[in-house]
Design an enzyme around this catalytic site. Structure first.
Site, mmCIF file in Angstrom:
data_model
loop_
_atom_site.group_PDB
_atom_site.id
_atom_site.type_symbol
_atom_site.label_atom_id
_atom_site.label_comp_id
_atom_site.label_asym_id
_atom_site.label_seq_id
_atom_site.Cartn_x
_atom_site.Cartn_y
_atom_site.Cartn_z
ATOM 1 N N LYS A 158 1.080 10.560 -28.656
ATOM 2 C CA LYS A 158 2.118 9.533 -28.684
ATOM 3 C C LYS A 158 1.548 8.118 -28.577
ATOM 4 C CE LYS A 158 6.067 11.864 -28.871
ATOM 5 N NZ LYS A 158 7.109 11.609 -29.894
ATOM 6 N N SER A 171 -0.790 19.156 -29.273
ATOM 7 C CA SER A 171 -0.204 17.822 -29.241
ATOM 8 C C SER A 171 -0.198 17.166 -27.871
ATOM 9 C CB SER A 171 1.225 17.867 -29.788
ATOM 10 O OG SER A 171 2.019 18.754 -29.019
#
Length: 415
Positions: free
Chosen positions: A52, A309
């Site tokens: 992110k 992720s």
């Protein structure tokens, strides 16, 4: 206007002010397990332990320039990785950040966000549910004239996440046969697939969504983004009720069959496998791509990249993860047993247990009749067939019982 690949290259070069490319590692354990050449793109190893940061950094860079020092004011709403990425980038650019988080956000995530942002950010706790938090953040942003940073539904965010794809191709030196991507709001998947469409069009894609938050699959089936009626929040990094509009425009070329759904409890098995076998700490969303490998057809002999992720896992959740994994694997069951109220009844029951059956929970509930009492009992074992055999012995001995392992309501109330 700069084309997408060139924009991604510029974003990737700028990112080097923050961190080196995350590793692309061949995983021998998974390669042997699936008969394929499995590689892991370790986004859990960024400074904020998720990808992110890439999108947040890129969006801010476009607004304040590459040099630190800015009077810009950024606002976001997040209970996790996006908040930490925005906080880190605010500190890097010397920009002001206001981060809205639900009141129910675990203290560990609040503390980590504050650590990453330092004096550059202010955290506002508001709303019991994320939709309330999001509305408050957007209203505040409009009132203050600040820049709201979407976690996935913005061009610069998608462009930043696409740097994952550029790094993968540069590190591997060739196009992989398949890339497996986790999907929440769709920013990562949109960025990587768009980049590969131009630079490695022969590569195929598979997408992994949590069973309780399959917003991409629903959108592909409907032809447009739709809001899911309910979302299971366990995979908090990917539990999104509606895929982003901009990501979907990139992803709409794929088929519903390209999306693979991972049951939340099965993801727990994958998390424990990676922790115990490989020493890799993954959050539920970070394990999504690895979990659906078992669902993919014809990957034997293929080169496959899975994106891990995120690794923001609170170890206070480990007992829950272990519990859910055991239930899914059939190694733990809960029964409500109707126990006769007579001397020796408990001994009779204990004699029915097998050599590998272990009592993990034993609790009298209440007397349902004068001569019988209800007992909540949890049994752990080493193989699923042991519990099948135990049920058969209970039936033969005449014990009345109810298996509540998969009964969501009773399990929530009693277990």
């Amino acid at each position: 206007m700069e084309n997408f690949v060139a924009s991604v290259s510029r974003a990737e070069a700028a990112l080097r002010d923050l961190f080196e490319p995350t590793p692309l590692q061949r995983n021998d354990h998974l390669s042997a397990k699936y008969g394929a050449d499995i590689w892991l793109k370790r986004e859990d190893l960024t400074p904020v332990r998720s990808y992110k940061l890439r999108g947040a950094f890129n969006a801010m860079r476009k607004l304040v320039g590459d040099a630190p020092g800015s009077n810009a004011h950024f606002v976001c709403a997040s209970a996790g990785n996006h908040a930490q990425g925005v906080a880190y980038a605010c500190r890097h650019f010397g920009a002001r950040g206001t981060i809205f988080m639900p009141v129910t956000t675990p203290q560990q995530k609040i503390d980590k966000t504050r650590t990453f942002g330092g004096e550059a950010i202010e955290i506002v706790l508001t709303g019991d549910y994320f939709d309330q938090t999001l509305a408050a953040a957007q209203a505040f942003s409009a009132d203050q004239g600040a820049q709201f940073l979407s976690p996935f539904d913005a061009p610069d965010i998608i462009e930043g996440q696409a740097t994952v794809g550029q790094e993968m191709l540069a590190q591997m030196g060739r196009a992989p046969d398949l890339v497996v991507l986790p999907v929440g709001g769709g920013g990562l998947a949109a960025g990587v697939t768009r980049y590969f469409a131009e630079e490695a069009p022969e590569t195929r894609f598979a997408f992994a969504e949590p069973l309780g938050g399959a917003s991409l699959q629903a959108a592909l089936q409907s032809g447009a983004p739709v809001a899911l009626p309910a979302v299971d929040s366990f995979v908090d990094g990917a539990a999104v009720a509606r895929i982003g509009a901009l990501p979907f425009e990139v992803l709409r070329r794929f088929r519903p069959a390209d999306v693979h759904l991972a049951p939340e409890d099965r993801i727990c098995i994958t998390m424990l496998e990676m922790l115990n076998t490989e020493g890799v700490v993954l959050e539920p969303a970070g394990a999504l791509a690895l979990d659906v490998l078992r669902d993919l057809d014809q990957i034997e002999g293929k080169t496959v990249i899975c994106v891990c992720s995120g690794g923001n896992f609170d170890f206070e959740r480990l007992p829950e993860v272990r519990e859910r994994a055991q239930r899914f694997a059939g190694l733990k069951k809960y029964f409500v047993l109707r126990m006769p109220q007579r001397p020796g009844a408990l001994r009779d029951f204990l004699q029915l247990l097998g050599p590998h059956d272990d009592i993990a929970r034993f609790e009298y509930l209440k007397k349902s009749a004068r001569n019988f009492g209800s007992v909540l009992i949890g049994i752990e074992t080493t193989a699923p067939e042991n519990l099948t055999t135990l049920k058969q012995r209970l039936d033969q001995a005449g014990f009345a019982y109810r298996d509540i392992t998969v009964d969501e309501i009773l399990s929530e109330l009693l277990v």
